[in-house]
Design a protein around this motif. Sequence first.
Motif, PDB file in Angstrom:
ATOM      1  N   ASN A  21      -4.761   0.437   0.342  1.00  0.00           N
ATOM      2  CA  ASN A  21      -5.732   0.511  -0.753  1.00  0.00           C
ATOM      3  C   ASN A  21      -5.839  -0.754  -1.591  1.00  0.00           C
ATOM      4  O   ASN A  21      -6.585  -0.786  -2.567  1.00  0.00           O
ATOM      5  N   GLU A  22      -5.121  -1.785  -1.173  1.00  0.00           N
ATOM      6  CA  GLU A  22      -5.397  -3.103  -1.757  1.00  0.00           C
ATOM      7  C   GLU A  22      -5.001  -4.187  -0.762  1.00  0.00           C
ATOM      8  O   GLU A  22      -3.833  -4.296  -0.372  1.00  0.00           O
ATOM      9  N   ALA A  23      -5.976  -4.968  -0.361  1.00  0.00           N
ATOM     10  CA  ALA A  23      -5.723  -6.054   0.586  1.00  0.00           C
ATOM     11  C   ALA A  23      -6.821  -7.093   0.419  1.00  0.00           C
ATOM     12  O   ALA A  23      -7.888  -6.798  -0.125  1.00  0.00           O
ATOM     13  N   TYR A  24      -6.534  -8.302   0.894  1.00  0.00           N
ATOM     14  CA  TYR A  24      -7.498  -9.396   0.765  1.00  0.00           C
ATOM     15  C   TYR A  24      -7.591 -10.161   2.080  1.00  0.00           C
ATOM     16  O   TYR A  24      -6.615 -10.233   2.826  1.00  0.00           O
ATOM     17  N   ILE A  64      -5.242 -10.452   7.284  1.00  0.00           N
ATOM     18  CA  ILE A  64      -5.390  -9.804   5.982  1.00  0.00           C
ATOM     19  C   ILE A  64      -4.052  -9.780   5.265  1.00  0.00           C
ATOM     20  O   ILE A  64      -3.018  -9.520   5.886  1.00  0.00           O
ATOM     21  N   ASN A  65      -4.066 -10.078   3.983  1.00  0.00           N
ATOM     22  CA  ASN A  65      -2.853  -9.919   3.161  1.00  0.00           C
ATOM     23  C   ASN A  65      -2.873  -8.542   2.518  1.00  0.00           C
ATOM     24  O   ASN A  65      -3.757  -8.234   1.728  1.00  0.00           O
ATOM     25  N   ILE A  66      -1.879  -7.752   2.877  1.00  0.00           N
ATOM     26  CA  ILE A  66      -1.812  -6.387   2.345  1.00  0.00           C
ATOM     27  C   ILE A  66      -1.001  -6.383   1.060  1.00  0.00           C
ATOM     28  O   ILE A  66       0.095  -6.930   1.012  1.00  0.00           O
ATOM     29  N   VAL A  67      -1.537  -5.779   0.028  1.00  0.00           N
ATOM     30  CA  VAL A  67      -0.855  -5.746  -1.257  1.00  0.00           C
ATOM     31  C   VAL A  67      -0.294  -4.353  -1.550  1.00  0.00           C
ATOM     32  O   VAL A  67       0.794  -4.204  -2.076  1.00  0.00           O
ATOM     33  N   ILE A  84     -10.364  -5.524  -0.340  1.00  0.00           N
ATOM     34  CA  ILE A  84     -10.418  -4.396   0.589  1.00  0.00           C
ATOM     35  C   ILE A  84      -9.742  -3.215  -0.094  1.00  0.00           C
ATOM     36  O   ILE A  84      -8.558  -3.288  -0.434  1.00  0.00           O
ATOM     37  N   ASN A  85     -10.480  -2.159  -0.358  1.00  0.00           N
ATOM     38  CA  ASN A  85      -9.825  -1.038  -1.039  1.00  0.00           C
ATOM     39  C   ASN A  85      -9.725   0.235  -0.196  1.00  0.00           C
ATOM     40  O   ASN A  85      -9.262   1.263  -0.680  1.00  0.00           O
TER      41      ASN A  85
END
Lengths: 202, 202
Positions: free
Chosen positions: A75-78, A59-62, B74-75
Amino acid sequence: MMIKYPNGNIFAAPKSSNSSPQVITHSKRGMTLEETINAANTFYLSRGIAVIHKKPTPINIVNVAYPKRSAAKINEAYFAQASTTDYNGIYRGFYIDFDAKETQNKSAIPLANFHEHQVKHLDAIIKQNGIGFVIIKFAVYNESFVLPASDLITFWQQSQSGGRKSIPYQYIKEHGFTISSGLIPELPYLKAVDELIAQQIN
Amino acid sequence: MMIKYPNGNIFAAPKSSNSSPQVITHSKRGMTLEETINAANTFYLSRGIAVIHKKPTPINIVNVAYPKRSAAKINEAYFAQASTTDYNGIYRGFYIDFDAKETQNKSAIPLANFHEHQVKHLDAIIKQNGIGFVIIKFAVYNESFVLPASDLITFWQQSQSGGRKSIPYQYIKEHGFTISSGLIPELPYLKAVDELIAQQIN
């Protein structure tokens, strides 16, 4: 709540490692291929037979929040693309590396089920004398096979130069190793891997 | 933006696999231990020397949104505890499994840097005849060592029964294998692993 991965699989929260054996509780209501493999790995680990784990989903965590007095919240990942296969570990001193795919198709498994980086990864593993393969389940027949990575790679390369875009069921039945269904574990795939190892070291 | 993992490490978005070699671009401005290991693994993979990858950080996903015409987002998710070590793969036909820890301490590395499940995992790996170890870096001296998992396990067990809660620097210097620093890769840790393998198979 149902969460789906990009590949269409339903997301299931990881079980606590202290929970009771999944093998018994789940066996009657139909596990997914991934669940049967995880259950087999839990069994093999508990008996000291093998140490094989599924890798976490990359997962890429933003963005991450740090609420006071509670755990960090992402609270934001893809979802990211994996650069390897899903499973690896050690069995009988051998490095084991594989992916698992299920198809509803009756006559062949489309190569679209596999990604180029997975095929390349398995190729690199074979060159290091590792045991690389794919577990392929034909859901319609409820039959699962261990297919050597070398066969997958051959079909993959042929498809790149205009060959067929799938591996026939008949080919897999003839060149793969059938996983006989068991009770505990339900999918004793290492028995089929034993045959693959015997073929490779001879 | 700086994102921190629960262990205090700073989160860095994964590089594209097509980006230019990190070895050269990063070497001058001080890489973290994890970055130097990743760079070494990229180098070893590109040369066909070994196939060793860092596993993705395990995450428990709670909620995913599916915006139209864009990737699943993913939130809500939380960092989960890993059940294994961070790195594994194959080298010279051997199954390789390790974790990497850095300490600012001068005289010893506190056992608090390791988790029970990691120690148990390494113990299971050794029992399967795998090559298990930890890479320990003493930042103050800029010295890194490959310490056999068996030594870590011994110290861990002693600490459980009231023994010291750290592994002394002097012990690691005597019983571990020094990783000589290199140019490309900067941390050629597999040379030290060669010594560990030679010790284990004799």
